[in-house]
Design a protein around this motif. Structure first.
Motif, PDB file in Angstrom:
ATOM      1  N   ALA A  17       0.835  -1.209   0.000  1.00 29.17           N
ATOM      2  CA  ALA A  17       0.000   0.000   0.000  1.00 29.17           C
ATOM      3  C   ALA A  17       0.865   1.253   0.000  1.00 29.17           C
ATOM      4  CB  ALA A  17      -0.923  -0.008   1.218  1.00 29.17           C
ATOM      5  N   VAL A  18       1.942   1.222   0.773  1.00 27.04           N
ATOM      6  CA  VAL A  18       2.858   2.364   0.806  1.00 27.04           C
ATOM      7  C   VAL A  18       3.500   2.554  -0.562  1.00 27.04           C
ATOM      8  CG1 VAL A  18       5.038   3.207   1.779  1.00 27.04           C
ATOM      9  CG2 VAL A  18       3.306   2.183   3.280  1.00 27.04           C
ATOM     10  N   ARG A  19       3.887   1.466  -1.206  1.00 24.61           N
ATOM     11  CA  ARG A  19       4.511   1.561  -2.534  1.00 24.61           C
ATOM     12  C   ARG A  19       3.540   2.155  -3.543  1.00 24.61           C
ATOM     13  NH1 ARG A  19       6.414  -3.484  -6.456  1.00 24.61           N
ATOM     14  NH2 ARG A  19       7.086  -2.186  -8.214  1.00 24.61           N
ATOM     15  N   ALA A  71      -6.317  16.092  -3.697  1.00 25.72           N
ATOM     16  CA  ALA A  71      -7.073  15.144  -2.881  1.00 25.72           C
ATOM     17  C   ALA A  71      -6.424  13.762  -2.912  1.00 25.72           C
ATOM     18  CB  ALA A  71      -8.521  15.063  -3.372  1.00 25.72           C
ATOM     19  N   VAL A  72      -6.012  13.337  -4.093  1.00 24.13           N
ATOM     20  CA  VAL A  72      -5.371  12.025  -4.215  1.00 24.13           C
ATOM     21  C   VAL A  72      -4.010  12.031  -3.540  1.00 24.13           C
ATOM     22  CG1 VAL A  72      -4.457  10.309  -5.830  1.00 24.13           C
ATOM     23  CG2 VAL A  72      -6.632  11.447  -6.321  1.00 24.13           C
ATOM     24  N   ARG A  73      -3.278  13.114  -3.702  1.00 24.47           N
ATOM     25  CA  ARG A  73      -1.953  13.202  -3.084  1.00 24.47           C
ATOM     26  C   ARG A  73      -2.064  13.213  -1.551  1.00 24.47           C
ATOM     27  NH1 ARG A  73       2.476  14.927  -6.115  1.00 24.47           N
ATOM     28  NH2 ARG A  73       3.260  16.132  -4.337  1.00 24.47           N
ATOM     29  N   LEU A  74      -3.098  13.873  -1.021  1.00 25.81           N
ATOM     30  CA  LEU A  74      -3.304  13.895   0.425  1.00 25.81           C
ATOM     31  C   LEU A  74      -3.650  12.507   0.948  1.00 25.81           C
ATOM     32  CD1 LEU A  74      -3.538  15.424   3.092  1.00 25.81           C
ATOM     33  CD2 LEU A  74      -5.925  15.961   2.488  1.00 25.81           C
ATOM     34  N   LEU A  75      -4.527  11.802   0.222  1.00 26.33           N
ATOM     35  CA  LEU A  75      -4.870  10.428   0.602  1.00 26.33           C
ATOM     36  C   LEU A  75      -3.620   9.549   0.590  1.00 26.33           C
ATOM     37  CD1 LEU A  75      -6.847   8.106   1.197  1.00 26.33           C
ATOM     38  CD2 LEU A  75      -7.203   7.909  -1.280  1.00 26.33           C
ATOM     39  N   ALA A  76      -2.827   9.665  -0.471  1.00 25.08           N
ATOM     40  CA  ALA A  76      -1.598   8.870  -0.567  1.00 25.08           C
ATOM     41  C   ALA A  76      -0.657   9.174   0.593  1.00 25.08           C
ATOM     42  CB  ALA A  76      -0.911   9.138  -1.901  1.00 25.08           C
ATOM     43  N   TYR A  77      -0.544  10.457   0.924  1.00 33.01           N
ATOM     44  CA  TYR A  77       0.324  10.873   2.035  1.00 33.01           C
ATOM     45  C   TYR A  77      -0.154  10.258   3.350  1.00 33.01           C
ATOM     46  CZ  TYR A  77       2.788  14.033   5.237  1.00 33.01           C
ATOM     47  OH  TYR A  77       3.572  14.555   6.238  1.00 33.01           O
ATOM     48  N   ASP A  78      -1.463  10.263   3.579  1.00 30.14           N
ATOM     49  CA  ASP A  78      -2.015   9.689   4.807  1.00 30.14           C
ATOM     50  C   ASP A  78      -1.738   8.189   4.890  1.00 30.14           C
ATOM     51  OD1 ASP A  78      -2.947  12.111   5.659  1.00 30.14           O
ATOM     52  OD2 ASP A  78      -5.008  11.804   4.963  1.00 30.14           O
ATOM     53  N   ILE A  79      -1.919   7.492   3.772  1.00 34.43           N
ATOM     54  CA  ILE A  79      -1.672   6.046   3.760  1.00 34.43           C
ATOM     55  C   ILE A  79      -0.197   5.754   4.021  1.00 34.43           C
ATOM     56  CG2 ILE A  79      -1.659   3.979   2.293  1.00 34.43           C
ATOM     57  CD1 ILE A  79      -4.207   5.089   0.955  1.00 34.43           C
ATOM     58  N   ILE A  80       0.685   6.522   3.384  1.00 34.45           N
ATOM     59  CA  ILE A  80       2.124   6.326   3.577  1.00 34.45           C
ATOM     60  C   ILE A  80       2.486   6.473   5.052  1.00 34.45           C
ATOM     61  CG2 ILE A  80       4.396   7.346   3.152  1.00 34.45           C
ATOM     62  CD1 ILE A  80       3.309   8.066   0.302  1.00 34.45           C
ATOM     63  N   ASN A  81       2.009   7.525   5.685  1.00 38.46           N
ATOM     64  CA  ASN A  81       2.381   7.790   7.075  1.00 38.46           C
ATOM     65  C   ASN A  81       1.742   6.806   8.049  1.00 38.46           C
ATOM     66  OD1 ASN A  81       4.084  10.404   7.441  1.00 38.46           O
ATOM     67  ND2 ASN A  81       2.624  10.906   5.846  1.00 38.46           N
ATOM     68  N   THR A  82       0.448   6.563   7.882  1.00 37.85           N
ATOM     69  CA  THR A  82      -0.253   5.670   8.804  1.00 37.85           C
ATOM     70  C   THR A  82       0.286   4.253   8.725  1.00 37.85           C
ATOM     71  OG1 THR A  82      -2.272   6.991   8.674  1.00 37.85           O
ATOM     72  CG2 THR A  82      -2.496   4.712   9.423  1.00 37.85           C
ATOM     73  N   LEU A  94      -7.375  -0.099  -7.135  1.00 42.64           N
ATOM     74  CA  LEU A  94      -6.471  -1.060  -6.513  1.00 42.64           C
ATOM     75  C   LEU A  94      -6.469  -0.914  -4.991  1.00 42.64           C
ATOM     76  CD1 LEU A  94      -3.375  -0.959  -8.920  1.00 42.64           C
ATOM     77  CD2 LEU A  94      -5.162  -2.712  -8.788  1.00 42.64           C
ATOM     78  N   MET A  95      -6.503   0.329  -4.501  1.00 40.86           N
ATOM     79  CA  MET A  95      -6.430   0.539  -3.063  1.00 40.86           C
ATOM     80  C   MET A  95      -7.728   0.159  -2.359  1.00 40.86           C
ATOM     81  SD  MET A  95      -4.218   1.216  -0.801  1.00 40.86           S
ATOM     82  CE  MET A  95      -2.912   2.070  -1.681  1.00 40.86           C
TER      83      MET A  95
END
Length: 218
Positions: free
Chosen positions: A70-72, A85-96, A166-167
């Motif tokens: 998921a991080v990848r 919006a997509v970049r913010l979601l991606a950032y949240d997933i990466i960090n969490t 995919l996510m």
């Protein structure tokens, strides 16, 4: 014995015996020391946590691998789109999920469990949702190599839509794994993290479905 001698003896006895308050303090200190020894002994004799082959260890190993994908994918879409919006979601997933990987890795170290199961992935989840164990067992919701390559080559709106699809599948698989460990453990830290995953990823699935509709995708 003269009165003077008796008085001197009584004075000496009184001086030798500690005051009552001090005697109580000494007794309490001794009791505290005994309790401390018992606590240390119990902590040494008590098992350090789930074993290397336990469902908890299997969950920590497999969910770390699941999170890593998921991080990848989140890094890939972050670099493929300018959509905030997509970049913010991606950032949240990466960090969490990176933080959760760190937590689960620390558990494996504490339990003296290997980071990779020599018996194969998903053995702990055998019988749940049709997922068996063994060397060829796959984790629910994982993207294939071809899908990852497609996401890596996509840009803009195409990358956003593919990432969201995919996510969503990936999160649903993660929820399935988290629910499976909840039915197999009474370890408080594992239960707490699994519930956090279920709630957080279900919420993000709802968000991503909305984002897909906003982009004209089913």
């Amino acid at each position: 014995m003269t009165e003077a001698t008796e008085a001197a003896a009584a004075t000496q006895a009184t001086a030798a015996a500690p005051p009552r308050g001090r005697r109580v303090s000494l007794v309490l200190a001794a009791l505290v020391a005994v309790v401390a020894v018992i606590v240390v002994a119990v902590s040494v004799l008590r098992p350090g946590g789930p074993g290397p082959d336990s469902p908890e260890a299997g969950f920590a190993r497999d969910m770390s691998t699941h999170h890593a994908q998921a991080v990848r994918m989140s890094f890939l879409v972050r670099d493929a789109t300018e959509d905030e919006a997509v970049r913010l979601l991606a950032y949240d997933i990466i960090n969490t999920q990176s933080a959760q990987i760190g937590m689960m890795t620390a558990w494996l170290d504490q339990w003296e469990a290997p980071k990779v199961d020599p018996g194969g992935s998903m053995r702990w989840m055998s019988g749940h949702g049709g997922h068996g164990g063994g060397p060829a067992a796959t984790m629910p919701g994982m993207a294939t190599r071809e899908q990852l390559e497609e996401l890596e080559n996509a840009e803009g709106r195409a990358a956003e839509v593919l990432f969201l699809k995919l996510m969503i599948a990936h999160h649903r698989g993660g929820v399935s794994m988290a629910e499976a460990i909840l039915s197999r453990t009474d370890h408080k830290q594992v239960e707490r993290l699994a519930r956090t995953m279920v709630q957080g990823q279900r919420s993000e699935v709802d968000l991503m479905n909305t984002m897909l509709r906003e982009r004209g995708a089913a």
